[in-house]
Design a protein around this motif. Structure first.
Motif, PDB file in Angstrom:
ATOM      1  N   LYS A 223       0.836  -1.213   0.000  1.00 31.43           N
ATOM      2  CA  LYS A 223       0.000   0.000   0.000  1.00 31.43           C
ATOM      3  C   LYS A 223       0.864   1.253   0.000  1.00 31.43           C
ATOM      4  N   ARG A 224       1.978   1.240   0.739  1.00 29.18           N
ATOM      5  CA  ARG A 224       2.873   2.399   0.732  1.00 29.18           C
ATOM      6  C   ARG A 224       3.503   2.583  -0.647  1.00 29.18           C
ATOM      7  N   LEU A 225       3.882   1.477  -1.285  1.00 34.01           N
ATOM      8  CA  LEU A 225       4.464   1.552  -2.629  1.00 34.01           C
ATOM      9  C   LEU A 225       3.447   2.124  -3.613  1.00 34.01           C
ATOM     10  N   PHE A 226       2.225   1.605  -3.603  1.00 30.68           N
ATOM     11  CA  PHE A 226       1.205   2.091  -4.539  1.00 30.68           C
ATOM     12  C   PHE A 226       0.841   3.546  -4.274  1.00 30.68           C
ATOM     13  N   ALA A 227       0.798   3.944  -3.007  1.00 31.53           N
ATOM     14  CA  ALA A 227       0.477   5.342  -2.681  1.00 31.53           C
ATOM     15  C   ALA A 227       1.531   6.279  -3.257  1.00 31.53           C
ATOM     16  N   LYS A 228       2.770   5.836  -3.309  1.00 31.10           N
ATOM     17  CA  LYS A 228       3.847   6.650  -3.892  1.00 31.10           C
ATOM     18  C   LYS A 228       3.531   6.987  -5.349  1.00 31.10           C
ATOM     19  N   TYR A 229       2.988   6.024  -6.094  1.00 34.24           N
ATOM     20  CA  TYR A 229       2.733   6.195  -7.528  1.00 34.24           C
ATOM     21  C   TYR A 229       1.305   6.639  -7.846  1.00 34.24           C
ATOM     22  N   LEU A 230       0.352   6.256  -7.010  1.00 31.30           N
ATOM     23  CA  LEU A 230      -1.054   6.455  -7.345  1.00 31.30           C
ATOM     24  C   LEU A 230      -1.765   7.475  -6.454  1.00 31.30           C
ATOM     25  N   GLY A 231      -1.081   7.950  -5.428  1.00 30.36           N
ATOM     26  CA  GLY A 231      -1.700   8.881  -4.493  1.00 30.36           C
ATOM     27  C   GLY A 231      -2.223   8.156  -3.266  1.00 30.36           C
ATOM     28  N   SER A 232      -2.524   8.910  -2.238  1.00 22.65           N
ATOM     29  CA  SER A 232      -2.891   8.308  -0.959  1.00 22.65           C
ATOM     30  C   SER A 232      -4.336   7.828  -0.887  1.00 22.65           C
TER      31      SER A 232
ATOM     32  N   ASP B  49      -9.341   5.811  -5.362  1.00 25.87           N
ATOM     33  CA  ASP B  49      -9.088   6.315  -6.706  1.00 25.87           C
ATOM     34  C   ASP B  49      -8.166   5.407  -7.524  1.00 25.87           C
ATOM     35  N   TRP B  50      -7.608   4.388  -6.903  1.00 26.79           N
ATOM     36  CA  TRP B  50      -6.662   3.510  -7.597  1.00 26.79           C
ATOM     37  C   TRP B  50      -7.394   2.605  -8.584  1.00 26.79           C
ATOM     38  N   ASP B  51      -6.700   2.243  -9.644  1.00 22.96           N
ATOM     39  CA  ASP B  51      -7.174   1.215 -10.565  1.00 22.96           C
ATOM     40  C   ASP B  51      -7.393  -0.069  -9.757  1.00 22.96           C
ATOM     41  N   SER B  52      -8.400  -0.835 -10.109  1.00 21.00           N
ATOM     42  CA  SER B  52      -8.754  -2.040  -9.343  1.00 21.00           C
ATOM     43  C   SER B  52      -7.611  -3.052  -9.255  1.00 21.00           C
ATOM     44  N   ARG B  53      -6.697  -3.039 -10.223  1.00 20.10           N
ATOM     45  CA  ARG B  53      -5.556  -3.980 -10.180  1.00 20.10           C
ATOM     46  C   ARG B  53      -4.689  -3.790  -8.940  1.00 20.10           C
TER      47      ARG B  53
END
Length: 146
Positions: free
Chosen positions: A100-109, A113-117
């Protein structure tokens, strides 16, 4: 970790907090392989998610020696920042909080709003833990004549 700085350098930790692509280089019996990946820099290691479809975790299990290159390039300003890592990687169990921390870096917190993948991770995923032995840090920026 030994840091080798060029004549011009930059703050490595600040650089690694940017949402840049890394290029993970591994070896195989057919020769070298390269994989573009997202990463997070924590505990002086680069952490990369591997999925069941990815082949780089299998290559790392066979040979942990890797190289990783990361570049921040902006042709409008002439910015060229490069960090080149050499070291060893291991395949580690998946960690949902780290993901989740990795994805938040790229996709926002805001996870909604993240893509379902990226919302529901497969527990069969793994993390690659890359421990750098050396890193070359160079600011290769140039002047843009306008």
């Amino acid at each position: 970790m030994e840091i080798i700085r060029g004549k011009r350098s930059f703050d490595l930790d600040e650089f690694l907090n940017k949402p840049l692509f890394a290029h993970l280089s591994t070896t195989s019996s057919e020769g070298p392989r390269e994989s573009p990946v997202w990463f997070i820099w924590e505990d002086k290691c680069l952490w990369i998610i591997g999925t069941p479809e990815d082949t780089f975790p299998l290559r790392i299990d066979k040979n942990p020696n890797c190289a990783i290159g990361i570049v921040d390039f902006d042709p409008a300003t002439g910015k060229v920042l490069h960090a080149g890592f050499r070291g060893k990687a291991t395949v580690e169990p998946f960690n949902f909080d780290l993901a989740k921390r990795l994805f938040a870096k790229y996709l926002g917190s805001n996870e909604k709003d993240w893509d379902s993948r990226f919302k529901n991770q497969d527990p069969k995923n793994v993390f690659i833990r890359f421990v750098p032995e050396t890193v070359v840090v160079r600011d290769q920026s140039y002047n843009v004549n306008r």
